[in-house]
Motif scaffolding. Structure first.
Motif, PDB file in Angstrom:
ATOM      1  N   GLN A 159       0.850  -1.191   0.000  1.00 37.24           N
ATOM      2  CA  GLN A 159       0.000   0.000   0.000  1.00 37.24           C
ATOM      3  C   GLN A 159       0.883   1.238   0.000  1.00 37.24           C
ATOM      4  OE1 GLN A 159      -3.760   0.447   0.520  1.00 37.24           O
ATOM      5  NE2 GLN A 159      -3.006   2.378  -0.330  1.00 37.24           N
ATOM      6  N   THR A 160       0.614   2.172  -0.897  1.00 39.83           N
ATOM      7  CA  THR A 160       1.219   3.495  -0.808  1.00 39.83           C
ATOM      8  C   THR A 160       0.150   4.441  -0.266  1.00 39.83           C
ATOM      9  OG1 THR A 160       0.619   4.114  -3.078  1.00 39.83           O
ATOM     10  CG2 THR A 160       2.798   3.103  -2.742  1.00 39.83           C
ATOM     11  N   LEU A 161       0.572   5.442   0.484  1.00 37.81           N
ATOM     12  CA  LEU A 161      -0.365   6.398   1.069  1.00 37.81           C
ATOM     13  C   LEU A 161       0.190   7.805   0.926  1.00 37.81           C
ATOM     14  CD1 LEU A 161      -1.131   4.529   4.410  1.00 37.81           C
ATOM     15  CD2 LEU A 161      -2.706   4.780   2.468  1.00 37.81           C
ATOM     16  N   ASN A 162      -0.638   8.697   0.428  1.00 36.34           N
ATOM     17  CA  ASN A 162      -0.316  10.112   0.364  1.00 36.34           C
ATOM     18  C   ASN A 162      -1.357  10.835   1.210  1.00 36.34           C
ATOM     19  OD1 ASN A 162       1.762   9.834  -1.743  1.00 36.34           O
ATOM     20  ND2 ASN A 162       0.022   9.195  -2.986  1.00 36.34           N
ATOM     21  N   PHE A 163      -0.926  11.367   2.363  1.00 29.47           N
ATOM     22  CA  PHE A 163      -1.829  12.071   3.270  1.00 29.47           C
ATOM     23  C   PHE A 163      -1.883  13.528   2.813  1.00 29.47           C
ATOM     24  CE2 PHE A 163      -0.122   8.480   5.664  1.00 29.47           C
ATOM     25  CZ  PHE A 163      -1.299   7.886   6.088  1.00 29.47           C
ATOM     26  N   ARG A 164      -2.985  13.897   2.176  1.00 27.07           N
ATOM     27  CA  ARG A 164      -3.099  15.202   1.539  1.00 27.07           C
ATOM     28  C   ARG A 164      -3.728  16.276   2.421  1.00 27.07           C
ATOM     29  NH1 ARG A 164      -3.833  14.733  -4.373  1.00 27.07           N
ATOM     30  NH2 ARG A 164      -5.530  16.184  -4.029  1.00 27.07           N
ATOM     31  N   TYR A 165      -4.691  15.880   3.237  1.00 31.16           N
ATOM     32  CA  TYR A 165      -5.395  16.826   4.114  1.00 31.16           C
ATOM     33  C   TYR A 165      -5.736  16.133   5.428  1.00 31.16           C
ATOM     34  CZ  TYR A 165      -6.028  19.488  -0.176  1.00 31.16           C
ATOM     35  OH  TYR A 165      -5.795  20.173  -1.345  1.00 31.16           O
ATOM     36  N   PRO A 166      -5.878  16.899   6.503  1.00 28.32           N
ATOM     37  CA  PRO A 166      -6.232  16.289   7.785  1.00 28.32           C
ATOM     38  C   PRO A 166      -7.699  15.874   7.837  1.00 28.32           C
ATOM     39  CG  PRO A 166      -6.167  18.667   8.022  1.00 28.32           C
ATOM     40  CD  PRO A 166      -5.687  18.352   6.622  1.00 28.32           C
ATOM     41  N   VAL A 167      -7.982  14.946   8.727  1.00 27.68           N
ATOM     42  CA  VAL A 167      -9.348  14.522   9.043  1.00 27.68           C
ATOM     43  C   VAL A 167      -9.602  14.932  10.485  1.00 27.68           C
ATOM     44  CG1 VAL A 167     -10.873  12.537   9.365  1.00 27.68           C
ATOM     45  CG2 VAL A 167      -9.321  12.617   7.391  1.00 27.68           C
ATOM     46  N   PHE A 168     -10.736  15.563  10.713  1.00 23.17           N
ATOM     47  CA  PHE A 168     -11.077  16.073  12.032  1.00 23.17           C
ATOM     48  C   PHE A 168     -12.189  15.243  12.665  1.00 23.17           C
ATOM     49  CE2 PHE A 168      -9.529  19.707   9.538  1.00 23.17           C
ATOM     50  CZ  PHE A 168      -8.516  20.163  10.359  1.00 23.17           C
ATOM     51  N   ILE A 169     -12.325  15.350  13.981  1.00 22.79           N
ATOM     52  CA  ILE A 169     -13.434  14.705  14.683  1.00 22.79           C
ATOM     53  C   ILE A 169     -14.736  15.229  14.074  1.00 22.79           C
ATOM     54  CG2 ILE A 169     -14.628  14.511  16.904  1.00 22.79           C
ATOM     55  CD1 ILE A 169     -11.819  14.845  18.229  1.00 22.79           C
ATOM     56  N   THR A 194      -4.686   9.497  -0.884  1.00 19.82           N
ATOM     57  CA  THR A 194      -4.647   8.786  -2.162  1.00 19.82           C
ATOM     58  C   THR A 194      -3.549   7.743  -2.087  1.00 19.82           C
ATOM     59  OG1 THR A 194      -3.105  10.387  -3.140  1.00 19.82           O
ATOM     60  CG2 THR A 194      -5.470  10.778  -3.503  1.00 19.82           C
ATOM     61  N   GLY A 195      -3.654   6.727  -2.927  1.00 16.34           N
ATOM     62  CA  GLY A 195      -2.615   5.707  -2.951  1.00 16.34           C
ATOM     63  C   GLY A 195      -2.951   4.566  -3.882  1.00 16.34           C
ATOM     64  N   GLU A 196      -2.188   3.506  -3.721  1.00 22.19           N
ATOM     65  CA  GLU A 196      -2.340   2.315  -4.549  1.00 22.19           C
ATOM     66  C   GLU A 196      -2.070   1.094  -3.669  1.00 22.19           C
ATOM     67  OE1 GLU A 196      -0.869   2.167  -8.804  1.00 22.19           O
ATOM     68  OE2 GLU A 196       0.555   0.802  -7.816  1.00 22.19           O
ATOM     69  N   ALA A 197      -2.828   0.044  -3.896  1.00 21.80           N
ATOM     70  CA  ALA A 197      -2.664  -1.186  -3.118  1.00 21.80           C
ATOM     71  C   ALA A 197      -2.520  -2.378  -4.043  1.00 21.80           C
ATOM     72  CB  ALA A 197      -3.870  -1.397  -2.201  1.00 21.80           C
ATOM     73  N   ILE A 198      -1.832  -3.408  -3.527  1.00 21.40           N
ATOM     74  CA  ILE A 198      -1.723  -4.693  -4.230  1.00 21.40           C
ATOM     75  C   ILE A 198      -2.293  -5.764  -3.311  1.00 21.40           C
ATOM     76  CG2 ILE A 198      -0.155  -6.435  -5.173  1.00 21.40           C
ATOM     77  CD1 ILE A 198       1.749  -4.089  -5.877  1.00 21.40           C
ATOM     78  N   ILE A 199      -3.181  -6.561  -3.876  1.00 20.65           N
ATOM     79  CA  ILE A 199      -3.861  -7.623  -3.135  1.00 20.65           C
ATOM     80  C   ILE A 199      -3.630  -8.944  -3.859  1.00 20.65           C
ATOM     81  CG2 ILE A 199      -6.122  -8.464  -2.351  1.00 20.65           C
ATOM     82  CD1 ILE A 199      -5.200  -5.838  -1.014  1.00 20.65           C
ATOM     83  N   PHE A 200      -3.326  -9.994  -3.096  1.00 18.27           N
ATOM     84  CA  PHE A 200      -3.208 -11.336  -3.657  1.00 18.27           C
ATOM     85  C   PHE A 200      -4.465 -12.131  -3.343  1.00 18.27           C
ATOM     86  CE2 PHE A 200       1.324 -10.256  -3.467  1.00 18.27           C
ATOM     87  CZ  PHE A 200       1.681 -10.580  -4.761  1.00 18.27           C
ATOM     88  N   ILE A 201      -4.883 -12.922  -4.297  1.00 22.36           N
ATOM     89  CA  ILE A 201      -6.053 -13.779  -4.160  1.00 22.36           C
ATOM     90  C   ILE A 201      -5.555 -15.160  -3.755  1.00 22.36           C
ATOM     91  CG2 ILE A 201      -8.086 -14.731  -5.330  1.00 22.36           C
ATOM     92  CD1 ILE A 201      -7.995 -11.629  -5.103  1.00 22.36           C
ATOM     93  N   PRO A 202      -6.192 -15.795  -2.757  1.00 23.12           N
ATOM     94  CA  PRO A 202      -5.708 -17.108  -2.316  1.00 23.12           C
ATOM     95  C   PRO A 202      -5.923 -18.201  -3.368  1.00 23.12           C
ATOM     96  CG  PRO A 202      -7.778 -16.578  -1.236  1.00 23.12           C
ATOM     97  CD  PRO A 202      -7.375 -15.363  -2.018  1.00 23.12           C
TER      98      PRO A 202
END
Length: 143
Positions: free
Chosen positions: A85-95, A130-138
């Protein structure tokens, strides 16, 4: 056998799934306890008032964890393995913010049983992660 997943052969580029949750003070405190991340920007109103955000922000990994929920229960579903997983934290999230996590199939590698997804978390129309993920199927068990 548990079967609550979409078979690899039925997954197509562009398929997507979403999950929404409103972030609460209890979520942040629980995550701090679980992760050990007690950074005052997340847990102290007094500290956060003087920060660049002016108030407490949620741990970015709370929102990012919603991707795992989607992969494991929606698309592709039970039994998949989260590999990258790549993650780009672009903006904060508030309560009080409602975060919507969306995963979208970007590419499928049938031979290696691997799917690449675009991943986003949004608050309203603003993409906060934003980001990208890689998932393996069993592999299917042979009887």
């Amino acid at each position: 056998m548990i079967r609550d997943s979409i078979p690899l052969e039925e997954i197509t580029e562009g398929m997507s799934a979403c999950y929404s949750q409103t972030i609460t003070d209890a979520d942040i405190k629980s995550f701090a306890g679980l992760s050990g991340d007690h950074n005052p920007i997340h847990v102290s109103d007094t500290y956060a008032e003087d920060s660049r955000f002016g108030k407490r922000i949620a741990h970015g990994m709370i929102s990012a964890s919603f991707f795992s929920a989607l992969f494991g229960t929606k698309l592709p579903g039970y039994g998949c393995v989260y590999a990258a997983q790549t993650l780009n934290f672009r903006y904060p999230v508030f309560i009080g913010d409602t975060v919507t996590a969306t995963i979208t199939v970007k590419s499928i590698d049938i031979d290696n049983k691997k799917i690449t997804f675009d991943t986003t978390c949004s608050v309203g129309r603003k993409k906060v992660i934003t980001g990208e993920a890689i998932i393996f199927i069993p592999e299917k068990k042979k009887n």
